[in-house]
Design a protein around this motif. Sequence first.
Motif, PDB file in Angstrom:
ATOM      1  N   SER A   1      -2.020   6.308  -5.944  1.00  0.00           N
ATOM      2  CA  SER A   1      -2.385   7.251  -5.779  1.00  0.00           C
ATOM      3  C   SER A   1      -1.267   8.023  -5.847  1.00  0.00           C
ATOM      4  O   SER A   1      -2.018   8.827  -5.201  1.00  0.00           O
TER       5      SER A   1
ATOM      6  N   ASN B   1      -3.037  -0.850  12.075  1.00  0.00           N
ATOM      7  CA  ASN B   1      -3.685  -0.406  12.850  1.00  0.00           C
ATOM      8  C   ASN B   1      -4.015  -2.577  13.064  1.00  0.00           C
ATOM      9  O   ASN B   1      -4.434  -2.569  14.203  1.00  0.00           O
TER      10      ASN B   1
ATOM     11  N   GLU C   1      -2.833   2.265   6.833  1.00  0.00           N
ATOM     12  CA  GLU C   1      -3.201   2.745   8.137  1.00  0.00           C
ATOM     13  C   GLU C   1      -4.962   1.379   8.651  1.00  0.00           C
ATOM     14  O   GLU C   1      -4.247   1.072   9.790  1.00  0.00           O
ATOM     15  N   LYS C   2      -5.530   1.288   7.749  1.00  0.00           N
ATOM     16  CA  LYS C   2      -6.088  -0.071   8.526  1.00  0.00           C
ATOM     17  C   LYS C   2      -5.688  -0.974   8.389  1.00  0.00           C
ATOM     18  O   LYS C   2      -5.083  -2.105   9.360  1.00  0.00           O
TER      19      LYS C   2
ATOM     20  N   TYR D   1       0.911  -1.425   0.007  1.00  0.00           N
ATOM     21  CA  TYR D   1       0.175  -0.503  -0.247  1.00  0.00           C
ATOM     22  C   TYR D   1       0.788   1.385  -0.188  1.00  0.00           C
ATOM     23  O   TYR D   1       0.412   2.301  -0.541  1.00  0.00           O
TER      24      TYR D   1
ATOM     25  N   ARG E   1       2.274  10.515   3.452  1.00  0.00           N
ATOM     26  CA  ARG E   1       0.822  11.400   3.115  1.00  0.00           C
ATOM     27  C   ARG E   1       1.552  13.229   3.252  1.00  0.00           C
ATOM     28  O   ARG E   1       0.640  13.814   1.856  1.00  0.00           O
TER      29      ARG E   1
ATOM     30  N   LYS F   1      -1.750   4.026  -0.578  1.00  0.00           N
ATOM     31  CA  LYS F   1      -3.244   3.827  -0.359  1.00  0.00           C
ATOM     32  C   LYS F   1      -2.700   4.232   1.096  1.00  0.00           C
ATOM     33  O   LYS F   1      -2.746   2.857   1.690  1.00  0.00           O
ATOM     34  N   TYR F   2      -2.609   5.158   1.275  1.00  0.00           N
ATOM     35  CA  TYR F   2      -2.577   5.017   2.782  1.00  0.00           C
ATOM     36  C   TYR F   2      -3.445   5.469   4.076  1.00  0.00           C
ATOM     37  O   TYR F   2      -3.502   4.652   4.292  1.00  0.00           O
ATOM     38  N   ASP F   3      -4.429   5.705   3.585  1.00  0.00           N
ATOM     39  CA  ASP F   3      -6.042   5.063   4.503  1.00  0.00           C
ATOM     40  C   ASP F   3      -5.839   3.439   4.330  1.00  0.00           C
ATOM     41  O   ASP F   3      -6.414   2.847   5.684  1.00  0.00           O
ATOM     42  N   GLU F   4      -5.801   2.690   3.226  1.00  0.00           N
ATOM     43  CA  GLU F   4      -6.251   1.442   3.812  1.00  0.00           C
ATOM     44  C   GLU F   4      -4.642   0.566   4.454  1.00  0.00           C
ATOM     45  O   GLU F   4      -4.901   0.330   5.233  1.00  0.00           O
TER      46      GLU F   4
ATOM     47  N   ARG G   1       5.017   2.317   9.865  1.00  0.00           N
ATOM     48  CA  ARG G   1       4.487   4.020  10.387  1.00  0.00           C
ATOM     49  C   ARG G   1       4.555   5.283   9.384  1.00  0.00           C
ATOM     50  O   ARG G   1       3.982   5.956   9.080  1.00  0.00           O
TER      51      ARG G   1
END
Length: 526
Positions: free
Chosen positions: A524, A328, A324-325, A314, A469, A319-322, A462
């Motif tokens: 992205s 987590n 981070e998921k 990612y 970002r 694909k930073y949102d994915e 992370r």
Amino acid sequence: MRKLLLLLIATSMVMPVMGDAQTSRQAPAKRPTTARPAAPRKAQPPNAKAQLARALQMAQNGQYAAAANNLFTLARKPELAAERPQIKYILGTMLMQLKLYQTAAFQFVDVIRSGSPRYSKPAIEKLSIVADGLGDDTILNYAISRVDLNAIPASQKDMVYFRLGEIQRRNKDYAKAIDMFSRVGANSSYFYQATYNRGLCELEANEVPQAITVFQNMIDGRASAPVTDTNKVQAQLALARAYYQKKDWDAAIEAYSSVPRDTLAWHDAIFEQSWAMLRSARFRSAMSNFQTLHSAYYEDFYMPESLLLRAIVYLYICKYDEMEKVLNLFESTYGPIRSKIGNFIKSTNDNMYYYQELEKAKVIKTTDKSANLHLPYIVLRNIMDQGDVKRAMNYLARLNQEKTRVEGSPTFRASALGQYSLKILANRSKNTKLAIGDMMKVHLLNMRTELHDLYEQSGFIRYEMINGRKESVKKKIAGKDLGEQIDDNVNRKFYVENGFQYYPFQGEFWLDEIGNYHYLGKQSCE
């Protein structure tokens, strides 16, 4: 083998029988008494030599259990000390006929320790056979280390070469191990396992081209075997790993793809193939594999590294949102696991306690899902799949089978030999369970160390996510465009034209099943 056994028993009977005949001729005649009627004479028990002759006769007639019981008693008589190696050797062969291999092994060990010039060598051969059948590394190493390669029968040579190769490999003497594995004949049942191990030795010695040749020849040799043939599948996976070690990513990806789905090796192949795809910058393909790896089908599998690998992919496609998921998810899943492993290790040093925890997980795997575990099931499942633990568990299962045979005959169980066998089996079972507990402790320590390292890597990933970002925002503000990246020119139409079927939805995947997924999301980084 039965003919040789009968011949050995027949020749063994000559000496004790002659001894009895001479004794009867030298016995003085008793004088008759005239004062009172002679009292009836009590039958005298036969002397030790006669008992031995009778036991050997039973063995010759196929009365193995009765012969073994008598020989076991005779082996303890002081007057038969000179014949003890012979008695114990024949007792061991009787026990082999009764499939009591662990008890037989102890008889052969005693014969070898006695140093008998006549019986030590055949006892080593017999011990090699029973140890190979039991899978007991301790006894096997003891027997194999005493074998004279020039003296062993042709029928046993392949097994001995194979076991010697295993010992040399464990000692990291790869040249000698390769030599031993190469001697195993093509018609032997050990041939493909020896070939596979030879290829592994070539890899461990960093002789990758030779390893590739070995594994490819093994695959060719099993060409007519079924798709899920164990030897063929293991060779396919090993070939892929050899290409990966060679850093030939495309060849490795292709070799991993040849591992069939309906095998246990497929999960490992998919995960390792994802690494090869990342190294060759095939991000979409790697993303496709993650849908399978992280499906509900594999929810009981321990694979923290796969989540970090997904996060890295990612990162490459921004694909930073994915990302981070996934990070987590890694922390919420493996954080508690890491704590539980640490607490369990601190709670006890009792190896039997470790084994009992593994035994409960084994029950869960087969039937009962309600057992109360102190460790997560995915941790215990991972340990049960380790090679050393599997081997020890198999040995323990064979001990239990032998115990069942002893207890299946009430007469034999009540005999002195039956009680002796149960005592041996109980001790070996206890020691094996302690050894398994010790193996489990080592694996837990390794897992705790691995999770510690992965957590550090998670922190670095992370950090890269945050930095990415920030750079992305900077480029947007500056109006810059990174342009197309690899796989950007592949769209859904390409797969439809090549015979793939799509379900009528515009998402990317389901997380509830394994399958051949094709990731079509755009990168992205622009």
